[in-house]
Design a protein around this motif. Structure first.
Motif, PDB file in Angstrom:
ATOM      1  N   GLY A   1       0.825  -1.202   0.000  1.00 54.24           N
ATOM      2  CA  GLY A   1       0.000   0.000   0.000  1.00 54.24           C
ATOM      3  C   GLY A   1       0.856   1.247   0.000  1.00 54.24           C
ATOM      4  N   ASP A   2       0.522   2.206   0.868  1.00 56.82           N
ATOM      5  CA  ASP A   2       1.318   3.435   0.970  1.00 56.82           C
ATOM      6  C   ASP A   2       2.247   3.417   2.177  1.00 56.82           C
ATOM      7  N   LYS A   3       2.454   2.252   2.751  1.00 60.78           N
ATOM      8  CA  LYS A   3       3.294   2.137   3.955  1.00 60.78           C
ATOM      9  C   LYS A   3       4.777   2.153   3.597  1.00 60.78           C
ATOM     10  N   LYS A   4       5.571   2.653   4.522  1.00 56.71           N
ATOM     11  CA  LYS A   4       7.025   2.637   4.360  1.00 56.71           C
ATOM     12  C   LYS A   4       7.547   1.256   4.736  1.00 56.71           C
ATOM     13  N   LEU A   5       8.621   0.842   4.054  1.00 59.52           N
ATOM     14  CA  LEU A   5       9.210  -0.472   4.298  1.00 59.52           C
ATOM     15  C   LEU A   5      10.399  -0.337   5.244  1.00 59.52           C
ATOM     16  N   VAL A   6      10.325  -1.035   6.382  1.00 61.92           N
ATOM     17  CA  VAL A   6      11.378  -0.988   7.398  1.00 61.92           C
ATOM     18  C   VAL A   6      12.013  -2.370   7.532  1.00 61.92           C
ATOM     19  N   VAL A   7      13.338  -2.416   7.559  1.00 62.08           N
ATOM     20  CA  VAL A   7      14.080  -3.644   7.833  1.00 62.08           C
ATOM     21  C   VAL A   7      14.806  -3.450   9.157  1.00 62.08           C
ATOM     22  N   ILE A   8      14.583  -4.362  10.105  1.00 58.56           N
ATOM     23  CA  ILE A   8      15.230  -4.272  11.417  1.00 58.56           C
ATOM     24  C   ILE A   8      15.798  -5.623  11.791  1.00 58.56           C
TER      25      ILE A   8
ATOM     26  N   TYR B   1      11.312 -10.314  -2.183  1.00 59.26           N
ATOM     27  CA  TYR B   1      10.069 -10.107  -1.443  1.00 59.26           C
ATOM     28  C   TYR B   1       9.509  -8.695  -1.633  1.00 59.26           C
ATOM     29  N   LYS B   2      10.370  -7.696  -1.658  1.00 56.72           N
ATOM     30  CA  LYS B   2       9.898  -6.316  -1.678  1.00 56.72           C
ATOM     31  C   LYS B   2       9.398  -5.869  -3.045  1.00 56.72           C
ATOM     32  N   LEU B   3       9.621  -6.678  -4.082  1.00 60.59           N
ATOM     33  CA  LEU B   3       9.145  -6.366  -5.433  1.00 60.59           C
ATOM     34  C   LEU B   3       9.697  -5.004  -5.875  1.00 60.59           C
ATOM     35  N   ALA B   4       8.806  -4.067  -6.222  1.00 59.51           N
ATOM     36  CA  ALA B   4       9.270  -2.761  -6.703  1.00 59.51           C
ATOM     37  C   ALA B   4       9.332  -1.719  -5.595  1.00 59.51           C
ATOM     38  N   LYS B   5       9.135  -2.148  -4.359  1.00 57.02           N
ATOM     39  CA  LYS B   5       9.112  -1.218  -3.232  1.00 57.02           C
ATOM     40  C   LYS B   5      10.527  -0.918  -2.740  1.00 57.02           C
ATOM     41  N   PRO B   6      10.940   0.348  -2.648  1.00 61.60           N
ATOM     42  CA  PRO B   6      12.271   0.644  -2.096  1.00 61.60           C
ATOM     43  C   PRO B   6      12.273   0.532  -0.576  1.00 61.60           C
ATOM     44  N   ILE B   7      13.439   0.297  -0.004  1.00 61.25           N
ATOM     45  CA  ILE B   7      13.590   0.206   1.456  1.00 61.25           C
ATOM     46  C   ILE B   7      13.684   1.624   2.015  1.00 61.25           C
ATOM     47  N   ASP B   8      12.798   1.943   2.954  1.00 64.19           N
ATOM     48  CA  ASP B   8      12.770   3.281   3.542  1.00 64.19           C
ATOM     49  C   ASP B   8      13.632   3.396   4.796  1.00 64.19           C
TER      50      ASP B   8
ATOM     51  N   THR C   1      18.280   4.438  -2.253  1.00 63.03           N
ATOM     52  CA  THR C   1      18.391   5.776  -2.849  1.00 63.03           C
ATOM     53  C   THR C   1      17.106   6.211  -3.538  1.00 63.03           C
ATOM     54  N   THR C   2      16.246   5.264  -3.917  1.00 66.98           N
ATOM     55  CA  THR C   2      15.008   5.621  -4.611  1.00 66.98           C
ATOM     56  C   THR C   2      13.865   5.924  -3.647  1.00 66.98           C
ATOM     57  N   ALA C   3      14.068   5.726  -2.344  1.00 64.88           N
ATOM     58  CA  ALA C   3      13.038   6.021  -1.350  1.00 64.88           C
ATOM     59  C   ALA C   3      13.000   7.540  -1.095  1.00 64.88           C
ATOM     60  N   PRO C   4      11.842   8.086  -0.717  1.00 63.50           N
ATOM     61  CA  PRO C   4      11.732   9.543  -0.527  1.00 63.50           C
ATOM     62  C   PRO C   4      12.462  10.070   0.705  1.00 63.50           C
ATOM     63  N   ASP C   5      12.533   9.290   1.775  1.00 61.13           N
ATOM     64  CA  ASP C   5      13.194   9.737   3.015  1.00 61.13           C
ATOM     65  C   ASP C   5      13.932   8.555   3.637  1.00 61.13           C
ATOM     66  N   PRO C   6      14.973   8.055   2.984  1.00 62.81           N
ATOM     67  CA  PRO C   6      15.647   6.840   3.474  1.00 62.81           C
ATOM     68  C   PRO C   6      16.545   7.128   4.671  1.00 62.81           C
TER      69      PRO C   6
END
Length: 565
Positions: free
Chosen positions: A50-57, A127-134, A180-185
């Motif tokens: 959706g519109d959620k940010k992707l977080v890896v911890i 897994y993340k498909l086209a979603k960048p890591i935020d 680098t493609t995320a809006p606020d990484p």
């Protein structure tokens, strides 16, 4: 209408400085025609995230990481990927804490193994498909202070340093380009007061975090080398050194990558979490009385829930998008003593970053060791060699101005030729003072430049250019030529002086060396090969007695052809 557009464009240019004049065009892309497969991937990405940010911890099955995930999921603004060693344990914790499984995904990652880190990164990309890591939160850590000897990882490195630092170092190198493609990484590294020796906790309790000259890393850091400085193993120091490495790396990556990638790199100290699985390898008496000591004596106690809120804040708060910062929280070491402390169960503002709410966050100072730029460079280089990390090239923003691109393309080859001639005329010197020899490819380029550019073009187009240059530019002023305090020495003199120095040092008679960027034999061979390809259409070069006249005729003919054109 056209006039208004021109004026608007002029205003936009004037409000920006010259370096950033075209920066707003950097992300402009021509319209893309998507394939059916690309459309499907985009639709699947939107369905999953959706519109959620992707977080890896990392390390979120207990303690600080567990509480951080709770806070991230509570906002319903994040999709969290938990990188853990024990998947079954993480699944049990997620069920116990009521994690929203739609927004939480568990993936195995054993930080004791570089292969496992690579596998995790590969599976994450899938897994993340086209979603960048935020967000990437490097939280996992171990503390083995009671061991009299080192424990080794799968890769043959001391476990504390590999789990806490080296594997996170490798993971960042794998994921940084995608971010680098995320809006606020943001990349957040959990540091420690113990790695900062400008505090009581870091500088007043032995052992002290100190990498010295990184001799252990420079030697490869393989079993039996257990410490970064190459000396004897101390479990508590290994932990402190690993935290020092994380904070130094955060600062270094900020300097190297923040400006051209937009990624924010920061480190934090969430406070002394006295009741946490981090101390699971300490003795029973320590685990019982250490929290009491931190609550009622030092005032440095921080509950794991509060610490989780702090790490969450650095990932979430817009103020924490600032890069190159070591985040801490205010709180006086003697505030709230006595009855107030008893009433609050020790949860008071205290030393070492304890206490302080959301608005008490501030940019803390770091020690000279953390800010040691020269050692940070060595740390980055040696850690790269140990882990086999491959980092993206740090590229400075280049203006997309069309004129610049055209001029750059036209002048690129000319600049390369001129630089090569400069290197041949005045070559550099090796450590022993001998001149650096040109490679065969550079020698061939020099001969090609002599035959084609200076031989053919230089006598045609080049003549016109030189005349025009003299007319336009005029003579060099005499004042520009004068003012040197020494006469320039000949290269032969420099090499002769070097040879004499070497003779004195080594007590060996050595003949002075002369410089010849291209030997006569090489010249003859290369000229013959180039002549065959350029002027003889692949046929053999003429014999020695006919060579001179034949080449003059060929060059003369080529000049006539060029002048006709």
């Amino acid at each position: 209408m056209i006039r208004e557009l021109v004026l608007l464009f002029a205003v936009v240019i004037n409000i920006r400085n010259s370096a950033d004049a075209f920066k707003f065009m950097s992300n402009w892309q021509p319209p893309k025609i998507l394939t059916d497969e690309q459309r499907f991937e985009i639709a699947k990405t939107e369905e999953r995230f959706g519109d959620k940010k992707l977080v890896v911890i990392t390390g979120c099955s207990s303690g600080l990481g567990r509480q951080t995930v709770k806070n991230l999921l509570a906002t319903n603004k994040y999709h969290v990927v938990g990188a853990v060693r024990d998947v079954d344990k993480m699944e049990a914790v997620a069920e116990l804490d009521g994690f929203n499984i739609d927004n939480f995904h568990i993936m195995e990652c054993e930080l004791n193994s570089f292969d496992s880190v690579h596998k995790f990164c590969d599976e994450l990309m899938e897994y993340k498909l086209a979603k960048p890591i935020d967000r990437l939160i490097c939280n996992a850590g171990v503390y083995q202070p009671s061991l009299p000897y080192a424990k080794w990882s799968v890769d043959g490195h001391e476990q504390t340093m590999q789990i806490n630092f080296l594997s996170h170092f490798l993971m960042i190198s794998r994921l940084i380009e995608d971010m680098t493609t995320a809006p606020d990484p943001r990349v957040v590294m959990v540091g420690s007061v113990t790695g900062n020796d400008n505090t009581v906790g870091g500088g007043g309790v032995y052992p002290i975090a100190d990498l010295k000259n990184l001799d252990g890393f420079k030697a490869g850091f393989q079993n039996p080398i257990a410490m970064a400085d190459g000396y004897g193993f101390i479990g508590a120091k290994a932990y402190k050194d690993s935290k020092l490495c994380l904070m130094m790396t955060s600062n270094f990556l900020h300097s190297k990558y923040h400006r051209n990638t937009g990624i924010s790199f920061s480190s934090i100290y969430p406070g002394c979490i006295a009741e946490t699985p981090l101390f699971r390898e300490k003795r029973a008496w320590f685990r019982k009385y250490f929290p009491v000591f931190m609550k009622y004596i030092t005032g440095g106690y921080v509950g794991v829930e509060e610490a989780g809120q702090r790490l969450f804040q650095v990932a979430h708060d817009p103020r924490c998008a600032k890069s190159g910062v070591y985040w801490s929280w205010n709180g006086g070491p003697r505030e709230g003593r006595g009855a107030a402390a008893l009433e609050k169960g020790g949860q008071i503002s205290g030393g070492g970053g304890a206490g302080g709410g959301w608005d008490s966050i501030y940019e803390n100072d770091q020690s000279d060791k953390v800010n040691n730029l020269e050692l940070s460079v060595d740390l980055f280089k040696t850690a790269t060699e140990i882990t086999g990390a491959e980092w993206p090239q740090a590229k400075t923003f280049t203006s997309p101005c069309p004129t610049l691109k055209v001029i750059g393309a036209v002048s690129k080859n000319m600049i390369a030729r001129e630089e090569l001639k400069r290197m041949a005329e005045r070559p550099g010197f090796n450590e022993d003072g001998t001149p650096i020899k040109l490679t065969k490819s550079k020698k061939a380029a020099l001969i090609a430049d002599k035959v084609i550019v200076r031989g053919v073009l230089g006598n045609t187009v080049g003549r016109v250019g030189r005349v025009a240059g003299r007319l336009l530019l005029g003579k060099i002023p005499e004042t520009a030529k004068s003012g040197s305090f020494q006469e320039e020495k000949l290269l032969e003199e420099k090499v002769s002086e070097t040879a004499q120095t070497i003779e004195i040092e080594n007590n060996v008679v050595e003949e002075p060396r002369t410089i010849d960027a291209v030997s006569e034999n090489d010249k003859a061979d290369l000229e013959g090969e180039i002549f065959d390809q350029v002027f003889a259409n692949g046929k053999s070069a003429p014999s020695d007695e006919d060579k001179s006249s034949e080449r003059e005729w060929k060059v003369e003919t080529a000049e006539k052809q060029l002048s006709t054109v």
